[in-house]
Motif scaffolding. Structure first.
Motif, PDB file in Angstrom:
ATOM      1  N   SER A 157       1.933 -13.171   1.657  1.00  0.00           N
ATOM      2  CA  SER A 157       0.624 -12.973   1.031  1.00  0.00           C
ATOM      3  C   SER A 157       0.122 -11.590   1.425  1.00  0.00           C
ATOM      4  N   ARG A 158      -0.549 -10.904   0.487  1.00  0.00           N
ATOM      5  CA  ARG A 158      -0.969  -9.531   0.743  1.00  0.00           C
ATOM      6  C   ARG A 158      -2.050  -9.138  -0.251  1.00  0.00           C
ATOM      7  N   TRP A 159      -2.728  -8.043   0.073  1.00  0.00           N
ATOM      8  CA  TRP A 159      -3.769  -7.573  -0.830  1.00  0.00           C
ATOM      9  C   TRP A 159      -4.009  -6.090  -0.590  1.00  0.00           C
ATOM     10  N   GLY A 160      -4.644  -5.457  -1.566  1.00  0.00           N
ATOM     11  CA  GLY A 160      -4.999  -4.055  -1.394  1.00  0.00           C
ATOM     12  C   GLY A 160      -5.724  -3.513  -2.604  1.00  0.00           C
ATOM     13  N   PHE A 161      -6.381  -2.382  -2.402  1.00  0.00           N
ATOM     14  CA  PHE A 161      -6.965  -1.639  -3.504  1.00  0.00           C
ATOM     15  C   PHE A 161      -5.910  -0.643  -3.964  1.00  0.00           C
ATOM     16  N   VAL A 162      -5.668  -0.600  -5.254  1.00  0.00           N
ATOM     17  CA  VAL A 162      -4.595   0.220  -5.808  1.00  0.00           C
ATOM     18  C   VAL A 162      -5.190   1.180  -6.827  1.00  0.00           C
ATOM     19  N   ARG A 163      -4.806   2.446  -6.701  1.00  0.00           N
ATOM     20  CA  ARG A 163      -5.295   3.465  -7.637  1.00  0.00           C
ATOM     21  C   ARG A 163      -4.212   3.783  -8.665  1.00  0.00           C
ATOM     22  N   GLY A 164      -4.588   3.739  -9.932  1.00  0.00           N
ATOM     23  CA  GLY A 164      -3.670   4.092 -11.006  1.00  0.00           C
ATOM     24  C   GLY A 164      -2.487   3.154 -11.095  1.00  0.00           C
ATOM     25  N   SER A 165      -1.388   3.677 -11.633  1.00  0.00           N
ATOM     26  CA  SER A 165      -0.160   2.900 -11.783  1.00  0.00           C
ATOM     27  C   SER A 165       0.835   3.310 -10.721  1.00  0.00           C
ATOM     28  N   VAL A 166       1.589   2.343 -10.249  1.00  0.00           N
ATOM     29  CA  VAL A 166       2.642   2.611  -9.265  1.00  0.00           C
ATOM     30  C   VAL A 166       3.929   1.956  -9.743  1.00  0.00           C
ATOM     31  N   ASP A 167       5.051   2.496  -9.278  1.00  0.00           N
ATOM     32  CA  ASP A 167       6.349   2.022  -9.754  1.00  0.00           C
ATOM     33  C   ASP A 167       6.626   0.562  -9.408  1.00  0.00           C
ATOM     34  N   ASN A 168       6.284   0.163  -8.200  1.00  0.00           N
ATOM     35  CA  ASN A 168       6.519  -1.225  -7.807  1.00  0.00           C
ATOM     36  C   ASN A 168       5.733  -1.541  -6.541  1.00  0.00           C
ATOM     37  N   ARG A 169       5.811  -2.779  -6.119  1.00  0.00           N
ATOM     38  CA  ARG A 169       5.018  -3.253  -4.977  1.00  0.00           C
ATOM     39  C   ARG A 169       5.341  -2.519  -3.690  1.00  0.00           C
ATOM     40  N   ASP A 170       6.559  -1.979  -3.553  1.00  0.00           N
ATOM     41  CA  ASP A 170       6.930  -1.274  -2.329  1.00  0.00           C
ATOM     42  C   ASP A 170       6.187   0.055  -2.185  1.00  0.00           C
ATOM     43  N   ALA A 171       5.590   0.539  -3.275  1.00  0.00           N
ATOM     44  CA  ALA A 171       4.848   1.803  -3.235  1.00  0.00           C
ATOM     45  C   ALA A 171       3.398   1.598  -2.801  1.00  0.00           C
ATOM     46  N   VAL A 172       3.005   0.349  -2.558  1.00  0.00           N
ATOM     47  CA  VAL A 172       1.615   0.045  -2.199  1.00  0.00           C
ATOM     48  C   VAL A 172       1.535  -0.319  -0.723  1.00  0.00           C
ATOM     49  N   ASP A 173       0.539   0.231  -0.057  1.00  0.00           N
ATOM     50  CA  ASP A 173       0.297  -0.098   1.347  1.00  0.00           C
ATOM     51  C   ASP A 173      -0.583  -1.345   1.419  1.00  0.00           C
ATOM     52  N   PHE A 174       0.036  -2.501   1.168  1.00  0.00           N
ATOM     53  CA  PHE A 174      -0.705  -3.756   1.168  1.00  0.00           C
ATOM     54  C   PHE A 174      -1.091  -4.161   2.588  1.00  0.00           C
ATOM     55  N   SER A 175      -2.247  -4.792   2.696  1.00  0.00           N
ATOM     56  CA  SER A 175      -2.641  -5.426   3.951  1.00  0.00           C
ATOM     57  C   SER A 175      -2.081  -6.845   3.945  1.00  0.00           C
ATOM     58  N   THR A 176      -1.594  -7.292   5.081  1.00  0.00           N
ATOM     59  CA  THR A 176      -1.103  -8.667   5.194  1.00  0.00           C
ATOM     60  C   THR A 176      -2.070  -9.523   6.016  1.00  0.00           C
ATOM     61  N   GLU A 177      -3.294  -9.004   6.182  1.00  0.00           N
ATOM     62  CA  GLU A 177      -4.318  -9.753   6.902  1.00  0.00           C
ATOM     63  C   GLU A 177      -4.611 -11.055   6.157  1.00  0.00           C
ATOM     64  N   VAL A 178      -4.577 -12.164   6.877  1.00  0.00           N
ATOM     65  CA  VAL A 178      -4.841 -13.465   6.284  1.00  0.00           C
ATOM     66  C   VAL A 178      -5.959 -14.166   7.040  1.00  0.00           C
ATOM     67  N   PRO A 179      -6.659 -15.082   6.416  1.00  0.00           N
ATOM     68  CA  PRO A 179      -6.494 -15.449   5.015  1.00  0.00           C
ATOM     69  C   PRO A 179      -6.924 -14.322   4.077  1.00  0.00           C
ATOM     70  N   VAL A 180      -6.175 -14.181   2.996  1.00  0.00           N
ATOM     71  CA  VAL A 180      -6.433 -13.113   2.039  1.00  0.00           C
ATOM     72  C   VAL A 180      -7.854 -13.190   1.499  1.00  0.00           C
ATOM     73  N   SER A 181      -8.308 -14.395   1.182  1.00  0.00           N
ATOM     74  CA  SER A 181      -9.653 -14.536   0.607  1.00  0.00           C
ATOM     75  C   SER A 181     -10.721 -13.977   1.540  1.00  0.00           C
TER      76      SER A 181
END
Length: 199
Positions: A157-181
Motif C-alpha cells: 500500500s502506498r500514496w503520494g502527490f504526483v505531478r504531471g505524467s510519469v512512465d510508471n509507478r517506479d518513477a514515483v516517490d510513494f510514501s508507504t506510511e500506513v494506514p494510508v487513509s
C-alpha cells in the motif's frame, strides 16, 4: 460468491450483487450511476475493462502515465483461487486516483473484518473526493498535480502527490506510511491549512 439476481440495469445488478454479499455500494455520483456498465457477473465500470482488476499495477501505471480514460470508476469482485479473490474499487478523476483491493470470498477471508475494511474504505473515498475538490478550488492542489493512493492486501500500500505524467509507478516517490487513509488525511489537512505546498 452468491448467485446474482437478474437485474434490469447495470446499477440494479450491482446493487443486487453487493446486497447479496452484505456489503454497501461504493460511493457513486449520479453521472457514474448513469454511465455504469456491467462486465460479466461481478464487475462494473464506467470504462471498458480490458485487463482484470486483480492486476492493479496495470491500472496504476495507466493512470500515472495519463493514459486512463478520465474520469472512471471500476468496482466489483475478481480473482481466482482460494486466497486471491478480492473486492476491487478503482476511481480516477480530476486530481485523484485511488486503487483499493480487499480480500473477499476466498477460503481464508474473515468476512466480518473484510466487511469492516470495505465499509471504512468506501466512507473514506466518499469524503476524500470532496476534500480533493476543495483543495483544487482553493489552489492548494494545483491543476497539474493529483493524489494517488493504493490500498491493497496483496502488495505494498502506498500514496503520494504526483505531478504531471510519469512512465510508471517506479518513477514515483510513494510514501508507504500506513494506514494510508490516515496519512492521506493528514497530508490534505496540511495542504488545506497551507502548512504544506506542492511545487
Amino acid at each position: 460468491m452468491t448467485d446474482v439476481i437478474t437485474a434490469a440495469s447495470p446499477i440494479d445488478k450491482a446493487r443486487a450483487v453487493f446486497e447479496a454479499e452484505g456489503l454497501p455500494m461504493p460511493p457513486l455520483t449520479a453521472d457514474e450511476t448513469a454511465r455504469l456498465r456491467s462486465d460479466g457477473e461481478f464487475l462494473f465500470a464506467t470504462r471498458a475493462i480490458e485487463t482484470p482488476p486483480y492486476t492493479l499495477d496495470i491500472y496504476l501505471d495507466e493512470a500515472l502515465a495519463g493514459a486512463a480514460p478520465v474520469p472512471y470508476t471500476l468496482f466489483g469482485f475478481d480473482g481466482g483461487g482460494l486466497a486471491s479473490s478480492a473486492l476491487h474499487y478503482f476511481l480516477v478523476e480530476d486530481g485523484l486516483a485511488v486503487f483499493i483491493q480487499i480480500g473477499w470470498g476466498g477460503a481464508y477471508t474473515d468476512v466480518d473484518d473484510a466487511r469492516g475494511m470495505i465499509e471504512r474504505a468506501f466512507a473514506w473515498v466518499g469524503g476524500l473526493r470532496g476534500r480533493i475538490r476543495e483543495a483544487r478550488a482553493v489552489g492548494a492542489l494545483p491543476k497539474d498535480w493529483r493524489l494517488v493512493a493504493v490500498v491493497t492486501e496483496f502488495d505494498l500500500s502506498r500514496w503520494g502527490f504526483v505531478r504531471g505524467s510519469v512512465d510508471n509507478r517506479d518513477a514515483v516517490d510513494f510514501s508507504t506510511e500506513v494506514p494510508v487513509s490516515k496519512a492521506v488525511n493528514a497530508a490534505l489537512d496540511d495542504l488545506l491549512a497551507a502548512r504544506r505546498t506542492l511545487a
